[in-house]
Design a protein around this motif. Structure first.
Motif: not given
Length: 208
Positions: A72, A74-76, A78-79, A103-104, A139-140, A183
């Protein structure tokens, strides 16, 4: 014999993710499971791609449960995780399925263990620079593959098809778990769900 199946996107992840999941399944002390050959899906960030992957799983008559794993970027998670789970639910598969979004990137799970990997030969004349340590927010980081390449010898770059499996084999689950990577914790929860599914057949629960 009933089998578990794994769906991934990247070529390198076919064997790397399978190694990760089989080792982690055992590390968690979950009941014995036989994992079939992984399947490659396309566009798993779209409803159409996920539904197509579900049909690949449906075609396996011996499938007892399945894990869909993708990045994932660029998105989140959790969503996007529950959204992807809702697409899986729409396929009405007759067996449990768990969705996990790294993530990511899958490679972010290497970073907490990078000090254990540094200096070891990944392939001939290719090593991560000695003294390399985990960044503050693994994760960032966007483009972990590029981050790794910068720590390879001059003229060499990280290649998933050549390097991903070896680095996955060097992951220390205790170190990765202690890092608090969210994640990865989701992956552990997903495997526990597949080992003992509830009345719900999808993880995470799709949002209404």
């Amino acid at each position: 014999m009933a089998k578990a199946y794994l769906v991934v996107e990247g070529h390198g992840e076919v064997e790397a993710a399978r190694n990760l999941v089989i080792r982690l399944w055992a590390d968690l002390g979950l009941p014995h499971a036989v994992w079939g050959a992984p399947k490659r899906g396309k566009a798993l960030n779209t409803r159409a791609g996920v539904l197509q992957a579900c049909e690949l799983l449906r075609s396996e008559r011996d499938c007892a449960f399945a894990l869909l794993l993708r990045d994932e970027d660029d998105g989140c998670p959790a969503t996007a995780g529950p959204e992807t789970a809702a697409w899986v639910a729409a396929a009405s598969l007759p067996f449990p399925v768990a969705v996990v979004l790294a993530h990511r990137e899958f490679e972010a799970w290497f970073l907490p263990c990078i000090h254990l990997m540094a200096g070891r030969e990944i392939r001939p004349d290719v090593r991560i620079a000695e003294g390399t340590t985990c960044p503050e927010d693994p994760e960032g980081i966007r483009d972990v593959k590029g981050w790794l390449s910068k720590r390879f010898p001059p003229g060499k770059i990280y290649k998933p098809t050549l390097d991903q499996l070896k680095l996955t084999q060097w992951i220390d689950f205790g170190v990765l778990r202690a890092s608090g990577a969210r994640s990865f914790r989701t992956l552990e929860n997903a495997l526990r769900f597949l080992a003992a599914p509830s009345a719900l057949k999808i993880y995470p629960p799709p949002r209404p």
